[in-house]
Structures are given as C-alpha cells and as structure tokens.
Design a protein around this motif. Structure first.
Motif, short mmCIF file in Angstrom:
data_model
loop_
_atom_site.label_atom_id
_atom_site.label_comp_id
_atom_site.label_asym_id
_atom_site.label_seq_id
_atom_site.Cartn_x
_atom_site.Cartn_y
_atom_site.Cartn_z
N CYS A 1 0.83 -1.22 0.00
CA CYS A 1 0.00 0.00 0.00
C CYS A 1 0.86 1.26 0.00
O CYS A 1 0.45 2.29 -0.53
CB CYS A 1 -0.94 0.01 1.20
N ALA B 1 -3.50 2.65 -3.61
CA ALA B 1 -4.66 2.14 -4.37
C ALA B 1 -5.20 3.15 -5.38
O ALA B 1 -5.43 2.80 -6.55
CB ALA B 1 -5.76 1.73 -3.40
N LYS C 1 -5.26 2.63 -9.44
CA LYS C 1 -6.52 2.63 -10.18
C LYS C 1 -6.51 3.69 -11.27
O LYS C 1 -6.98 3.47 -12.39
CB LYS C 1 -7.69 2.88 -9.22
N ARG D 1 -0.69 -6.85 -6.61
CA ARG D 1 -1.45 -5.68 -6.15
C ARG D 1 -2.70 -5.45 -7.01
O ARG D 1 -3.78 -5.15 -6.51
CB ARG D 1 -0.54 -4.45 -6.21
N LEU E 1 -6.59 -5.56 -5.78
CA LEU E 1 -7.50 -4.42 -5.96
C LEU E 1 -8.64 -4.74 -6.93
O LEU E 1 -9.37 -3.85 -7.35
CB LEU E 1 -6.71 -3.20 -6.47
#
Lengths: 165, 124
Positions: A122, A127, A131, A157, A161
């Motif tokens: 993280c 995140a 994205k 990762r 997600l």
C-alpha cells in the motif's frame, strides 16, 4: 482476521503517506523512513537475509537492507520494515526483526508479516494511484516501472485491488 | 520473518544482524529511487526525436516532389506549348496540388488530434 489486518495495514500506510509524501509516485521508502525518524543502511548480509529492523533502547530504529539485492527488492524490503516499525509504534523496548528469503512462503500465515507485506504494497502502490494509472490503460509492466516495484508485486497488487483476474 | 525481544535467545541470523548493526558497518542511505523511474520520460523524448526526424524527412521529400512537379510543368508550359496550356492539363495540375496539400493537412491534423474510442483505446 487476515482481512482486518490488511485493512489496518492499508489504513496505516495511507495515513503515513498523507503525512510525509506529497510528491508523485514512485514513493521513496527510504525518504519515508527518514521522515519518521528511522535510519536506513545498506549492509552486507548473507544471501538468505532480505533485511532487518533493529531497535535499541533510546536509539533511532535502524532498517538494514541487503546491499546485494536489486533496487526494487530493496525498496520493497524497506517499505516492509517500515510496516514492522509502524505495527510496533510506541514500543520503546529493544527488538529485532529479520526477514529471510527462505521464509517468504510462510509470510502468508504470520499476522506480523501479513501486516508488513500489505503495508509495503500500500505504501509503494497506493490504491488510488494504481486505479488511476490502470484506467489510463497502462499494462502491468508499465505500472511496475512507474511504481518502482517488481512485475510480480504489481500483478499481485492489481489482483488484490480487483483490477485483474 | 522472525522477531525477538532483547534478552531472549536469538536465531543465528538475528544475532549476526544485531552484530552488524552494532558494528555500524554498511552505508547509510536517505533515498531509494526506482531504477527505471525515468524510463517513460526517456521513451517520450526518444519518441519526439524520432518524430522530428520523420517529419523533417517528409517535409524535404514533399518539397523535392513539389519542385520537380513545378519544374516539369513550367518546362512543359514554356518550352512545350509556349504557355498555351490546355484546360485539362491545368485542371489536373491544380487538382494534384490541392490533393497533395489536403493530404499533408489530414496527416498532421490526425496526429495532433488522434481519435479515441469510448474505452480509451487509440484509433489512430
């Protein structure tokens, strides 16, 4: 239980980033470590040792990285050790945490390691940023370069997600 | 993967690590840059250089082509028909020139404003 630990790690990493990192990715874990009062040192360690966190009473904690590891490995290990430190924040006692390559597979069952791994992921791959860049259409290789992590770490990762199957 | 508080017996690798930490060996660092973090910028710079070379070559080629066509036309009009150029020849020459210019404008415009689909994929 595991998901709670992961959520806690994600929350702590996001909070730390918002406190000390205002630049774009790639996040520099050594800079983050210094910002919270940790020292980081590259040392000659045996091949099986990825890194360590050493805390002595009344001293700054020290992150030790294996100097022969490739840069992305060192970055992840550093972020991982910051995770251990955050998990023990407030612990002024002497402690040592050593991360071994041969025990990587066992990391999925140890709460401390689950936390540190999730924290590192993280911290290096926030995140929202992942994205946003994934939406632009970058593939996992491009993303790995931009975040300064290995392709495996990036793929993991992305799966976590729910951006890849 | 293992942790120990002070005073407890530590695993060999921990003891070794603590010893190294106490000895103060190694190199203190304050940054760990990503190894390929400048790659996208380098790639972009190379892309611009390549496009510049390509554009220059195209411009030179276009200039040479226009010069040859003009020279041929002048030679034909002046020496060939004493400036009594027929209507079809004049039309074809003008038409070819217009098509040439529109073609270049289309290529440049398409490059400057590339089309994208609803999913964000480049259409060219």
């Amino acid at each position: 239980m595991t998901s709670e630990i992961k959520k806690e790690a994600a929350r702590d990493a996001a909070r730390l980033l918002s406190e000390v990192w205002s630049r774009p990715v790639p996040v520099d874990p050594a800079f983050v470590a210094r910002a919270i009062g940790l020292r980081v040192r590259e040392v000659k360690l045996d091949d099986d040792t990825l890194g360590a966190l050493v805390k002595r009473p009344n001293q700054e904690a020290l992150i030790m990285l294996n100097e022969s590891d490739p840069p992305n490995r060192k970055r992840f290990t550093c972020a991982h050790e910051i995770g251990h430190y955050r998990r023990r924040s407030g612990d002024e006692h002497e402690y040592t945490t050593v991360d071994l390559r041969s025990k990587l597979s066992a990391a999925g069952t140890d709460d401390e390691e689950i936390y540190a791994n999730e924290f590192a992921a993280c911290l290096l791959m926030p995140a929202e940023e992942v994205k946003r860049m994934d939406k632009v259409g970058l593939d996992d290789f491009d993303l790995a370069i931009r975040f300064g992590v290995s392709r495996d770490a990036m793929q993991f990762r992305l799966k976590n997600l729910d951006l890849r199957k | 993967m293992s942790g120990a508080n002070g005073g407890e017996e530590v695993a060999p690798s921990e003891a070794a690590v603590v010893e190294i930490a106490d000895a103060g060996g190694g190199r203190e660092i304050d940054k760990l840059p990503a190894p390929l973090q400048n790659l996208p910028q380098k790639d972009h710079a190379q892309d611009i250089r390549l496009k510049r070379i390509y554009a220059l070559a195209l411009l030179v080629g276009l200039g040479v082509q226009v010069a040859i066509v003009d020279a041929a036309f002048v030679a034909y009009a002046w020496a060939g028909v004493n400036w009594n150029v027929s209507e079809p020849v004049m039309g074809i020459w003008l038409g070819a020139t217009v098509v040439n210019v529109i073609g270049v404008v289309l290529v440049v415009t398409n490059y400057l404003f590339p089309q994208r689909s609803a999913t964000g994929a480049w259409l060219g």
